[in-house]
Design a protein around this motif. Sequence first.
Motif, short mmCIF file in Angstrom:
data_model
loop_
_atom_site.label_atom_id
_atom_site.label_comp_id
_atom_site.label_asym_id
_atom_site.label_seq_id
_atom_site.Cartn_x
_atom_site.Cartn_y
_atom_site.Cartn_z
N ASN A 60 0.81 -1.21 0.00
CA ASN A 60 0.00 0.00 0.00
C ASN A 60 0.85 1.27 0.00
N VAL A 61 1.75 1.38 -0.95
CA VAL A 61 2.60 2.57 -1.08
C VAL A 61 1.78 3.73 -1.65
N LYS A 62 1.86 4.87 -1.00
CA LYS A 62 1.24 6.09 -1.50
C LYS A 62 2.33 7.14 -1.66
N SER A 63 2.58 7.54 -2.90
CA SER A 63 3.69 8.44 -3.21
C SER A 63 3.21 9.86 -3.47
N ASN A 64 4.10 10.81 -3.21
CA ASN A 64 3.85 12.22 -3.53
C ASN A 64 2.54 12.74 -2.92
N ILE A 65 2.31 12.37 -1.66
CA ILE A 65 1.10 12.82 -0.97
C ILE A 65 1.09 14.34 -0.87
N HIS A 66 2.23 14.91 -0.59
CA HIS A 66 2.37 16.37 -0.58
C HIS A 66 3.79 16.71 -0.98
N THR A 67 3.95 17.69 -1.85
CA THR A 67 5.28 18.08 -2.33
C THR A 67 5.78 19.34 -1.64
N ALA A 68 6.96 19.79 -2.06
CA ALA A 68 7.62 20.96 -1.45
C ALA A 68 7.85 20.74 0.04
N VAL A 69 8.21 19.51 0.39
CA VAL A 69 8.41 19.12 1.78
C VAL A 69 9.90 19.11 2.10
N PHE A 70 10.22 19.37 3.37
CA PHE A 70 11.62 19.34 3.77
C PHE A 70 11.72 18.67 5.13
N GLY A 71 12.30 17.45 5.18
CA GLY A 71 12.66 16.85 6.46
C GLY A 71 11.59 16.02 7.13
N PRO A 72 11.56 16.02 8.47
CA PRO A 72 10.75 15.09 9.24
C PRO A 72 9.25 15.21 8.97
N CYS A 73 8.55 14.10 9.15
CA CYS A 73 7.09 14.08 9.01
C CYS A 73 6.54 13.02 9.96
N TYR A 74 5.32 13.25 10.45
CA TYR A 74 4.74 12.37 11.46
C TYR A 74 3.23 12.25 11.27
N PHE A 75 2.68 11.09 11.62
CA PHE A 75 1.24 10.94 11.69
C PHE A 75 0.70 11.63 12.95
N SER A 76 -0.52 12.14 12.86
CA SER A 76 -1.21 12.63 14.05
C SER A 76 -1.57 11.46 14.95
N LYS A 77 -1.97 11.76 16.18
CA LYS A 77 -2.31 10.70 17.13
C LYS A 77 -3.44 9.81 16.63
N ASP A 78 -4.43 10.42 15.94
CA ASP A 78 -5.55 9.63 15.45
C ASP A 78 -5.28 9.00 14.09
N GLY A 79 -4.12 9.29 13.49
CA GLY A 79 -3.74 8.70 12.22
C GLY A 79 -4.40 9.30 11.00
N ASN A 80 -5.17 10.37 11.18
CA ASN A 80 -5.91 10.97 10.07
C ASN A 80 -5.15 12.09 9.36
N TYR A 81 -4.05 12.54 9.95
CA TYR A 81 -3.31 13.67 9.40
C TYR A 81 -1.81 13.40 9.43
N ILE A 82 -1.08 14.20 8.68
CA ILE A 82 0.37 14.15 8.67
C ILE A 82 0.90 15.56 8.93
N TYR A 83 1.84 15.67 9.85
CA TYR A 83 2.53 16.93 10.12
C TYR A 83 3.89 16.89 9.44
N PHE A 84 4.30 18.02 8.88
CA PHE A 84 5.55 18.04 8.13
C PHE A 84 6.10 19.45 8.02
#
Length: 218
Positions: free
Chosen positions: A156-180
């Motif tokens: 279940n690879v999902k690529s290029n979910i969001h571009t212009a990103v730099f460095g670390p990224c994390y799921f939110s506690k509920d798993g519905n969002y990504i912080y970056f």
Amino acid sequence: NIHGFDFSPDGTRIIFSEDPGPDIKIISITGKLIKTIPNTTGYLFPAWSPNGQYFVCDDGGTELYIFDFDGNLIDQTGNGLNLRYANWHPNGNYLVSTEANFVYTVPVAGIQSEYTNIHPSGGGDYYPSYSRDGNSIVFYISGTPSINTISSDGSNVKSNIHTAVFGPCYFSKDGNYIYFLYNNGSSYTTVWKCGTDGSNGHELFDPGPDLTYFRLKP
């Protein structure tokens, strides 16, 4: 320069490393020095274990090391794979790490036959981290640059979910969002949030100075 930090599981302390620098240190969230951990000079990107008893770090390009907070080496793993930027599975039995172009899951016991290359196509993979349920991994690809997700078993690879990103990224506690960290070509990066499908991307925090690393408090 600070090269990696992490919160304790209870969110009251921070462990961090410096490069070039002395031993890894622990401070309170108000900045008071609590402890300097001996035998850890030159180790980078510490990550606190879920049970609070250990931390994993890397040596800048060859192995992963697990220490207790007295500076005793508990385990060493990687077998020359140049693993870096490790983070813990929520159950504490596995690590997720990268070898420049690949994402690996690594058993804490260090059994080489159980190392799993779950993203073999490469492209400059960095800063992987698990979802809170341990079923998914989010990571940054520098070649694009973009956020990507993958199931912990490599499916279940999902690529290029969001571009212009730099460095670390994390799921939110509920798993519905990504912080970056987001950089649109301006002079500095800011903290952003989007859905796991890349929708509704928006800025959360603009600190002014150029951010290169961040963590989510438990």
